[in-house]
Motif scaffolding. Structure first.
Motif, PDB file in Angstrom:
ATOM      1  N   GLN A   1       0.833  -1.207   0.000  1.00  0.00           N
ATOM      2  CA  GLN A   1       0.000   0.000   0.000  1.00  0.00           C
ATOM      3  C   GLN A   1       0.868   1.258   0.000  1.00  0.00           C
ATOM      4  OE1 GLN A   1      -2.407  -0.856   3.451  1.00  0.00           O
ATOM      5  NE2 GLN A   1      -4.123  -1.546   2.190  1.00  0.00           N
ATOM      6  N   PHE A   2       1.953   1.241   0.767  1.00  0.00           N
ATOM      7  CA  PHE A   2       2.870   2.378   0.792  1.00  0.00           C
ATOM      8  C   PHE A   2       3.494   2.580  -0.585  1.00  0.00           C
ATOM      9  CE2 PHE A   2       7.229   3.921   1.134  1.00  0.00           C
ATOM     10  CZ  PHE A   2       7.009   5.163   1.696  1.00  0.00           C
ATOM     11  N   ASP A   3       3.934   1.492  -1.202  1.00  0.00           N
ATOM     12  CA  ASP A   3       4.570   1.574  -2.510  1.00  0.00           C
ATOM     13  C   ASP A   3       3.602   2.104  -3.566  1.00  0.00           C
ATOM     14  OD1 ASP A   3       6.975   1.211  -3.959  1.00  0.00           O
ATOM     15  OD2 ASP A   3       6.141  -0.600  -4.880  1.00  0.00           O
ATOM     16  N   ILE A   4       2.358   1.644  -3.525  1.00  0.00           N
ATOM     17  CA  ILE A   4       1.350   2.126  -4.477  1.00  0.00           C
ATOM     18  C   ILE A   4       1.109   3.614  -4.286  1.00  0.00           C
ATOM     19  CG2 ILE A   4      -1.114   2.025  -5.043  1.00  0.00           C
ATOM     20  CD1 ILE A   4      -0.895  -1.038  -4.492  1.00  0.00           C
ATOM     21  N   SER A   5       0.955   4.055  -3.041  1.00  0.00           N
ATOM     22  CA  SER A   5       0.690   5.484  -2.795  1.00  0.00           C
ATOM     23  C   SER A   5       1.896   6.333  -3.184  1.00  0.00           C
ATOM     24  CB  SER A   5       0.293   5.729  -1.347  1.00  0.00           C
ATOM     25  OG  SER A   5       1.374   5.488  -0.481  1.00  0.00           O
ATOM     26  N   ARG A   6       3.089   5.809  -2.967  1.00  0.00           N
ATOM     27  CA  ARG A   6       4.312   6.543  -3.328  1.00  0.00           C
ATOM     28  C   ARG A   6       4.407   6.709  -4.833  1.00  0.00           C
ATOM     29  NH1 ARG A   6       9.402   4.636  -4.473  1.00  0.00           N
ATOM     30  NH2 ARG A   6       8.679   2.568  -3.888  1.00  0.00           N
ATOM     31  N   THR A   7       4.124   5.649  -5.572  1.00  0.00           N
ATOM     32  CA  THR A   7       4.220   5.738  -7.034  1.00  0.00           C
ATOM     33  C   THR A   7       3.084   6.575  -7.604  1.00  0.00           C
ATOM     34  OG1 THR A   7       3.113   3.606  -7.299  1.00  0.00           O
ATOM     35  CG2 THR A   7       5.512   3.598  -7.325  1.00  0.00           C
ATOM     36  N   GLN A   8       1.890   6.547  -6.974  1.00  0.00           N
ATOM     37  CA  GLN A   8       0.789   7.397  -7.437  1.00  0.00           C
ATOM     38  C   GLN A   8       1.141   8.859  -7.244  1.00  0.00           C
ATOM     39  OE1 GLN A   8      -2.550   5.866  -5.242  1.00  0.00           O
ATOM     40  NE2 GLN A   8      -3.173   4.517  -6.885  1.00  0.00           N
ATOM     41  N   THR A   9       1.766   9.185  -6.110  1.00  0.00           N
ATOM     42  CA  THR A   9       2.182  10.556  -5.843  1.00  0.00           C
ATOM     43  C   THR A   9       3.220  10.990  -6.865  1.00  0.00           C
ATOM     44  OG1 THR A   9       1.750  10.269  -3.492  1.00  0.00           O
ATOM     45  CG2 THR A   9       3.183  12.093  -4.105  1.00  0.00           C
ATOM     46  N   SER A  10       4.161  10.099  -7.174  1.00  0.00           N
ATOM     47  CA  SER A  10       5.190  10.391  -8.166  1.00  0.00           C
ATOM     48  C   SER A  10       4.568  10.596  -9.540  1.00  0.00           C
ATOM     49  CB  SER A  10       6.206   9.255  -8.202  1.00  0.00           C
ATOM     50  OG  SER A  10       7.154   9.472  -9.219  1.00  0.00           O
ATOM     51  N   ASP A  11       3.607   9.747  -9.897  1.00  0.00           N
ATOM     52  CA  ASP A  11       2.924   9.886 -11.186  1.00  0.00           C
ATOM     53  C   ASP A  11       2.178  11.206 -11.275  1.00  0.00           C
ATOM     54  OD1 ASP A  11       3.862   7.383 -11.870  1.00  0.00           O
ATOM     55  OD2 ASP A  11       1.943   6.356 -11.521  1.00  0.00           O
ATOM     56  N   GLN A  12       1.534  11.609 -10.179  1.00  0.00           N
ATOM     57  CA  GLN A  12       0.795  12.869 -10.166  1.00  0.00           C
ATOM     58  C   GLN A  12       1.751  14.041 -10.329  1.00  0.00           C
ATOM     59  OE1 GLN A  12      -1.348  12.672  -6.496  1.00  0.00           O
ATOM     60  NE2 GLN A  12      -3.023  11.474  -7.371  1.00  0.00           N
ATOM     61  N   ARG A  13       2.918  13.971  -9.677  1.00  0.00           N
ATOM     62  CA  ARG A  13       3.914  15.034  -9.827  1.00  0.00           C
ATOM     63  C   ARG A  13       4.369  15.121 -11.277  1.00  0.00           C
ATOM     64  NH1 ARG A  13       6.462  13.736  -4.805  1.00  0.00           N
ATOM     65  NH2 ARG A  13       7.606  12.195  -5.970  1.00  0.00           N
TER      66      ARG A  13
END
Length: 76
Positions: free
Chosen positions: A55-67
């Protein structure tokens, strides 16, 4: 005459999937020690840690994708 239902109620999200992981003796001992200290079974501990990290990894990559999607393209 009313009779109480017996047994555990059915889960809405049963754990039907089995995933095997091979560990060395030393890796197994480390995980087993951590599970014991957390007062969880080995399966409960591994499930909790795997899901939390995923879950942490998914949220981290989603944040990166949004950036990446919010950056302004200045190369035109």
């Amino acid at each position: 005459m009313w009779v109480a239902k017996r047994g555990r109620p059915k889960s809405e999200d049963p754990a039907n999937n089995i995933t095997s992981v091979r560990l060395t003796d030393s890796e197994h001992q480390v995980v087993k020690t951590a599970a014991d200290r957390a007062k969880l079974s080995l399966g409960q501990y591994m499930r909790a840690v795997i899901v939390e990290v995923a879950q942490f990894d998914i949220s981290r990559t989603q944040t990166s994708d949004q950036r990446d999607n919010n950056t302004i393209d200045t190369e035109h």
